[in-house]
Structures are given as structure tokens and as C-alpha cells.
Design an enzyme around this catalytic site. Structure first.
Site, PDB file in Angstrom:
ATOM      1  N   ARG A  32       0.752  -1.304   0.179  1.00 18.36           N
ATOM      2  CA  ARG A  32       0.168   0.206   0.025  1.00 18.36           C
ATOM      3  C   ARG A  32       0.914   1.146   0.187  1.00 18.36           C
ATOM      4  O   ARG A  32       0.405   2.248   0.685  1.00 18.36           O
ATOM      5  CB  ARG A  32      -0.893  -0.002   1.269  1.00 18.36           C
ATOM      6  CG  ARG A  32      -1.846  -1.346   1.439  1.00 18.36           C
ATOM      7  CD  ARG A  32      -2.913  -1.432   0.256  1.00 18.36           C
ATOM      8  NE  ARG A  32      -3.658  -0.352   0.168  1.00 18.36           N
ATOM      9  CZ  ARG A  32      -4.973  -0.240   0.799  1.00 18.36           C
ATOM     10  NH1 ARG A  32      -5.510  -1.237   1.600  1.00 18.36           N
ATOM     11  NH2 ARG A  32      -5.970   0.365   0.561  1.00 18.36           N
ATOM     12  N   ARG A  36      -2.896   7.311   0.729  1.00 18.27           N
ATOM     13  CA  ARG A  36      -3.561   8.562   1.573  1.00 18.27           C
ATOM     14  C   ARG A  36      -2.305   9.206   2.400  1.00 18.27           C
ATOM     15  O   ARG A  36      -2.392  10.262   2.925  1.00 18.27           O
ATOM     16  CB  ARG A  36      -4.684   8.168   2.457  1.00 18.27           C
ATOM     17  CG  ARG A  36      -6.104   8.139   1.641  1.00 18.27           C
ATOM     18  CD  ARG A  36      -7.013   7.499   2.260  1.00 18.27           C
ATOM     19  NE  ARG A  36      -6.799   6.104   2.619  1.00 18.27           N
ATOM     20  CZ  ARG A  36      -7.742   5.519   3.166  1.00 18.27           C
ATOM     21  NH1 ARG A  36      -8.672   5.485   3.560  1.00 18.27           N
ATOM     22  NH2 ARG A  36      -7.156   4.261   3.630  1.00 18.27           N
ATOM     23  N   ARG A  45      -6.052  12.517  -6.137  1.00 19.51           N
ATOM     24  CA  ARG A  45      -7.433  11.571  -5.626  1.00 19.51           C
ATOM     25  C   ARG A  45      -8.787  12.540  -5.736  1.00 19.51           C
ATOM     26  O   ARG A  45      -9.666  11.839  -6.027  1.00 19.51           O
ATOM     27  CB  ARG A  45      -7.052  10.902  -4.448  1.00 19.51           C
ATOM     28  CG  ARG A  45      -8.300  10.061  -3.689  1.00 19.51           C
ATOM     29  CD  ARG A  45      -8.600   8.766  -4.433  1.00 19.51           C
ATOM     30  NE  ARG A  45     -10.044   8.350  -3.756  1.00 19.51           N
ATOM     31  CZ  ARG A  45     -11.099   8.806  -4.194  1.00 19.51           C
ATOM     32  NH1 ARG A  45     -11.442   9.278  -4.892  1.00 19.51           N
ATOM     33  NH2 ARG A  45     -12.025   8.003  -3.418  1.00 19.51           N
ATOM     34  N   ASP A  82      -7.105  -2.005  -7.294  1.00 15.77           N
ATOM     35  CA  ASP A  82      -7.692  -2.503  -6.046  1.00 15.77           C
ATOM     36  C   ASP A  82      -7.677  -3.867  -6.291  1.00 15.77           C
ATOM     37  O   ASP A  82      -8.175  -4.330  -7.520  1.00 15.77           O
ATOM     38  CB  ASP A  82      -8.971  -1.637  -5.472  1.00 15.77           C
ATOM     39  CG  ASP A  82      -8.984  -2.100  -4.088  1.00 15.77           C
ATOM     40  OD1 ASP A  82      -8.292  -1.630  -3.216  1.00 15.77           O
ATOM     41  OD2 ASP A  82      -9.948  -2.926  -3.752  1.00 15.77           O
ATOM     42  N   TYR A 158     -15.195 -10.134   0.770  1.00 19.24           N
ATOM     43  CA  TYR A 158     -15.842  -8.852   0.541  1.00 19.24           C
ATOM     44  C   TYR A 158     -17.308  -9.072  -0.198  1.00 19.24           C
ATOM     45  O   TYR A 158     -18.184  -8.554  -0.187  1.00 19.24           O
ATOM     46  CB  TYR A 158     -14.913  -8.082  -0.164  1.00 19.24           C
ATOM     47  CG  TYR A 158     -13.922  -7.423   0.766  1.00 19.24           C
ATOM     48  CD1 TYR A 158     -14.077  -6.361   1.728  1.00 19.24           C
ATOM     49  CD2 TYR A 158     -12.626  -8.083   0.753  1.00 19.24           C
ATOM     50  CE1 TYR A 158     -13.167  -6.009   2.438  1.00 19.24           C
ATOM     51  CE2 TYR A 158     -11.819  -7.555   1.576  1.00 19.24           C
ATOM     52  CZ  TYR A 158     -11.678  -6.366   2.569  1.00 19.24           C
ATOM     53  OH  TYR A 158     -10.875  -6.244   3.414  1.00 19.24           O
TER      54      TYR A 158
HETATM   55  O1  CP3 Z   1      -0.103   0.973  -3.400  1.00 19.39           O
HETATM   56  C1  CP3 Z   1      -0.374   0.224  -3.456  1.00 19.39           C
HETATM   57  O2  CP3 Z   1      -0.298  -0.927  -2.636  1.00 19.39           O
HETATM   58  C2  CP3 Z   1      -1.321  -0.286  -4.822  1.00 19.39           C
HETATM   59  C3  CP3 Z   1      -2.673  -0.173  -4.468  1.00 19.39           C
HETATM   60  C4  CP3 Z   1      -3.585  -0.828  -3.757  1.00 19.39           C
HETATM   61  C5  CP3 Z   1      -4.692  -0.532  -3.007  1.00 19.39           C
HETATM   62  N1  CP3 Z   1      -5.327  -1.457  -2.490  1.00 19.39           N
HETATM   63  C6  CP3 Z   1      -5.368   0.872  -3.261  1.00 19.39           C
HETATM   64  C7  CP3 Z   1      -6.189   1.497  -2.601  1.00 19.39           C
HETATM   65  C8  CP3 Z   1      -3.394  -2.291  -3.331  1.00 19.39           C
HETATM   66  C9  CP3 Z   1      -2.339  -3.145  -3.572  1.00 19.39           C
HETATM   67  C10 CP3 Z   1      -4.617  -2.652  -2.556  1.00 19.39           C
HETATM   68  C11 CP3 Z   1      -4.865  -3.938  -2.016  1.00 19.39           C
HETATM   69  C12 CP3 Z   1      -6.187  -4.209  -1.148  1.00 19.39           C
HETATM   70  N2  CP3 Z   1      -7.265  -3.627  -1.279  1.00 19.39           N
HETATM   71  C13 CP3 Z   1      -6.083  -5.393  -0.135  1.00 19.39           C
HETATM   72  C14 CP3 Z   1      -5.266  -6.223   0.196  1.00 19.39           C
HETATM   73  C15 CP3 Z   1      -4.135  -5.762   0.966  1.00 19.39           C
HETATM   74  C16 CP3 Z   1      -4.373  -5.371   2.610  1.00 19.39           C
HETATM   75  O3  CP3 Z   1      -4.516  -4.060   2.578  1.00 19.39           O
HETATM   76  O4  CP3 Z   1      -4.856  -6.094   3.032  1.00 19.39           O
HETATM   77  C17 CP3 Z   1      -7.462  -5.294   0.252  1.00 19.39           C
HETATM   78  C18 CP3 Z   1      -8.048  -5.926   1.349  1.00 19.39           C
HETATM   79  C19 CP3 Z   1      -8.204  -4.089  -0.400  1.00 19.39           C
HETATM   80  C20 CP3 Z   1      -9.513  -3.905  -0.219  1.00 19.39           C
HETATM   81  C21 CP3 Z   1      -9.979  -2.474   0.076  1.00 19.39           C
HETATM   82  N3  CP3 Z   1      -9.523  -1.268  -0.853  1.00 19.39           N
HETATM   83  C22 CP3 Z   1     -10.328  -1.777   1.217  1.00 19.39           C
HETATM   84  C23 CP3 Z   1     -10.592  -2.528   2.286  1.00 19.39           C
HETATM   85  C24 CP3 Z   1     -10.165  -0.472   1.136  1.00 19.39           C
HETATM   86  C25 CP3 Z   1     -10.748   0.607   2.334  1.00 19.39           C
HETATM   87  C26 CP3 Z   1      -9.736   0.752   3.361  1.00 19.39           C
HETATM   88  C27 CP3 Z   1      -8.379   1.344   2.890  1.00 19.39           C
HETATM   89  O5  CP3 Z   1      -7.621   0.526   3.089  1.00 19.39           O
HETATM   90  O6  CP3 Z   1      -8.353   2.280   2.347  1.00 19.39           O
HETATM   91  C28 CP3 Z   1      -9.720  -0.116  -0.083  1.00 19.39           C
HETATM   92  C29 CP3 Z   1      -9.498   1.323  -0.655  1.00 19.39           C
HETATM   93  C30 CP3 Z   1      -8.257   1.663  -1.265  1.00 19.39           C
HETATM   94  N4  CP3 Z   1      -7.393   0.872  -2.067  1.00 19.39           N
HETATM   95  C31 CP3 Z   1      -7.411   2.947  -1.076  1.00 19.39           C
HETATM   96  C32 CP3 Z   1      -6.287   2.823  -1.917  1.00 19.39           C
HETATM   97  C33 CP3 Z   1      -5.259   3.851  -2.150  1.00 19.39           C
HETATM   98  C34 CP3 Z   1      -8.149   3.941  -0.305  1.00 19.39           C
HETATM   99  C35 CP3 Z   1      -9.192   4.778  -0.936  1.00 19.39           C
HETATM  100  C36 CP3 Z   1      -9.259   6.126  -1.238  1.00 19.39           C
HETATM  101  O7  CP3 Z   1      -8.066   6.747  -1.697  1.00 19.39           O
HETATM  102  O8  CP3 Z   1     -10.305   6.836  -1.108  1.00 19.39           O
END
Ligand code: CP3
Length: 351
Positions: A32, A36, A45, A82, A158
């Protein structure tokens, strides 16, 4: 490995580690790493109507992928997308509510499941592959591009709950009560994920990671059936299509079952979570695997002694193994940028 592969690996420290090479300095990237905690991410964003629109706009997704590379000089970029684009492309539309995480219409019945497409709508995912192509062309010769997907169990959890939950109880209950139906969903996700990773690799990704963020909530028998076996099938399919592609699995919380995971044929690396003791893992896991991890994201957030000691213990624990420095889970949004700078500086100094 083909004849050309070692040269590529030589130039890119991440690929060298995944090919089993040990170097003085562990290559580093952070799960990640785009997101943010970066002001420049928050700025771009705000220009997209929704998070998925952001993911599906190559100019924005490319910029988000490259931001942490420019700022910190990590050894790998991870494609900005994502794990939930797969349900979205299967027809279960996904939205992200501000501050609340993902929302999907929960899958509760056989009819809900029958409403999903057999295979992803690849036209919906075309921007992701375009982003991979563009990022790869923009990266310097020492930075590798990682593609990714969620593991079937994590993505299914999910899809069933329709949102994040503390322990994925809805999916666990569904799997106990309707195992045939759940197996059908997992099968769809195995096929979709393998094809999705293959397309990312063909578009420019040089390695892929399978995130099983929720592997740890399953008891051993369910773990084998819903987490381990589906990932092994994805790895086998990918290996058949692209024999040299490095594949990393991240089974968060696998705990006592980690060894079974590490035994999956065709894996190149294994991501270790925060609870894994580095020295014990280095001694127990097969030598052919690169070990990735596993600094506590809270130690990075805290900084100071906690961070320095955490880094040093991690490096000492994995010494002697092909190691990729990473966190034990994703970086937290509150993490100060100065702490990430300090982490990279310390890794490069130690090396
Ligand atoms: O930088 C990176 O790693 C590349 C992008 C990436 C995102 N999500 C962007 C994202 C990656 C590899 C993920 C993986 C992801 N997404 C996982 C597996 C890794 C982990 O953290 O366990 C999971 C479970 C998700 C599902 C997901 N996406 C959730 C639960 C959420 C909301 C909560 C959170 O962690 O932010 C997201 C949203 C998300 N995915 C954001 C980003 C940058 C934030 C959204 C925003 O900017 O509004």
C-alpha cells in the site's frame, strides 16, 4: 528461467531477490505504498469522481503508481488498482464510501451468484493493463513493476459480506452452510484471477503478488480448502502460461499453516506478516523462496527507536536468505513521510 532472465534480475534488485539472489542490501517496497499518507496522492485523488474511476483512469493510476517511487526511490512500483476490481468486472458493482471502505451488493443466494458473469468483462479492466504498459515504459532500469490480485478467499469474503468486517464471519458462515455454492464462487475467482494476473504480466508487470489478507481467520481445514488450494491452482495456471513469472503470495495470519503455503509449487516468494518471527521463518521455510517482510506498520508509524530497532531486527533475522524488505501489512494512512524516508536511508546505509 530462460537464458535472458538472469540479466534482467541482475539489473533489478527485486527480481534478483525473487530469483533467489542474496545481496548486501535488501530491496524494498511497501504494501500500500501509494495512497492517503502521501499529500500528492490526496491531491490527485480529489480530481476523480470515485475511487474506481481513479483506478480506471490510466493517467491518474500511473501517477499514483509513480509517486512513491519518485519520493522514496523504492526498488519496486506496485500497479495502482484494487483487489475489488475483479468483482466489479464480474458484474458485482463496487463503490467506496468516504472513510468507510468498500460497499458491494452482498451475495446471499444461488440466484445472486448466478447473476455474476462467468468471466470478467475485460473491457472494463483494459485501463488497468494500459496503466501497467505506461508505468513499465516510465520506470528506470532498476525499478521493477509488481502486478497483483486478491486471493479468491479474501475477494470472496468481501463479495459475500458486501463490506469489510472484523473477522469475515459472513463468508465463513456461507462456506459452512452452502459449501457447493461457495466452491462455485471460488472457482470463478480462481479462473478470473489467473487470467487477470497473466494479462498484467503480458502488459508489463514483472512480478505479481497474491494478497490473501484474510487467510488468518480460517481454521486449518477451511484454510486448506479456501485459501491454500485456490492459490495453488492460480500459481499452477500462471506457471503453465508464463513459466518464468515471479509470483509472491501473502497469506496474512497463516501462522502454523505457513509451511503448507510455502510448499506451493511454483511460488517465488512469500510475504510474511508482522506476527512471524524472522529468524524462525528463515530457518523453517524452503531455501528456494525469497522471504518478504515484515516490519510492523505501527513501528513505522511510531518512528524513532521502535523503527530503527524494528528495521535492524528484521534485517538480522532474514540475513542469509534472499530477502525483500517490506511491512507485515499495508502502510497506515497516518504514517509520517519522514519515517518512510528514514526507513529507506537506514536500509541503504546498512547495505
Ligand atoms: O499502493 C498499493 O499498494 C497499490 C494499490 C492497492 C490498493 N489496494 C489501493 C487502495 C493495493 C495493492 C490494494 C490491495 C487491497 N485492497 C487489499 C489487500 C491488502 C490489504 O491491505 O490487506 C484489500 C483487502 C483491499 C480492499 C480495500 N480497498 C479496502 C478494504 C479499502 C478501504 C480501506 C483502505 O484500506 O483504504 C480499499 C480502498 C483503497 N485501495 C484505497 C487505496 C489507495 C483508499 C481509497 C481512497 O483513496 O479513497
Amino acid at each position: 528461467m530462460t537464458a535472458a532472465a538472469p540479466d534482467v534480475a541482475m539489473a533489478k534488485p527485486l527480481l534478483a531477490a525473487l530469483a533467489g539472489e542474496r545481496r548486501r542490501a535488501s530491496p524494498v517496497w511497501l504494501m500500500r505504498q501509494a495512497g492517503r499518507y502521501l499529500p500528492e496522492y490526496r491531491a490527485i485523488r480529489a480530481s476523480a469522481a470515485s475511487f474506481l474511476d481513479f483506478c480506471y483512469t490510466p493517467t491518474l493510476a500511473m501517477e499514483a503508481t509513480l509517486q512513491p517511487i519518485r519520493r522514496f526511490g523504492f526498488d519496486a512500483a506496485i500497479l495502482f488498482s484494487d483487489i475489488l476490481v475483479i468483482p466489479d468486472a464480474l458484474g458485482q458493482r463496487v463503490s467506496f464510501e468516504e472513510g468507510e471502505g468498500p460497499r458491494l451488493k452482498p451475495i446471499e443466494t444461488a440466484a445472486d451468484l448466478a447473476g455474476l458473469a462467468e468471466a470478467p468483462d475485460w473491457s472494463r479492466l483494459a485501463p488497468v493493463f494500459e496503466t501497467a504498459e505506461r508505468v513499465r515504459a516510465a520506470l528506470t532500469s532498476d525499478v521493477a513493476l509488481i502486478g497483483f490480485c486478491g486471493a479468491p478467499w479474501t475477494v470472496a469474503s468481501y463479495m459475500i459480506a458486501g463490506r469489510g468486517t472484523p473477522d469475515q464471519a459472513p463468508a465463513r458462515l456461507f462456506a459452512y452452510r452452502q459449501p457447493e455454492l461457495f466452491a462455485r464462487l471460488i472457482d470463478i475467482l480462481v479462473e478470473a484471477s489467473a487470467a487477470y494476473l497473466e494479462r498484467q504480466l503480458r502488459a508489463g508487470a514483472e512480478a505479481v503478488q497474491i494478497f490473501d489478507s484474510w487467510a488468518g481467520v480460517l481454521p486449518p481445514a477451511e484454510f486448506e480448502r479456501w485459501s491454500l488450494a485456490p492459490i495453488a491452482r492460480i500459481v499452477a495456471k500462471l506457471r503453465a502460461a508464463l513459466p518464468d513469472a515471479p509470483i509472491i503470495a501473502f497469506p496474512r495470519g497463516a501462522a502454523t499453516e505457513l509451511g503448507k503455503f510455502a510448499a506451493i509449487d511454483g511460488l517465488s516468494g512469500i510475504g510474511l506478516d508482522t506476527a512471524v518471527e524472522p529468524r524462525a521463518a528463515a530457518a523453517a521455510l524452503p531455501a528456494r523462496l525469497a522471504l518478504q517482510g515484515n516490519l510492523d506498520p505501527l513501528a513505522l508509524l511510531a518512528g524513532g527507536r521502535a523503527l530503527d530497532d524494528g528495521i535492524d531486527r528484521t534485517l538480522a533475522g532474514f540475513a542469509g536468505r534472499a530477502h525483500i524488505f517490506n511491512l507485515g501489512h499495508g502502510i497506515l494512512p497516518e504514517t509520517p513521510i519522514a519515517h518512510v524516508e528514514r526507513l529507506v536511508a537506514r536500509l541503504r546505509k546498512t547495505g
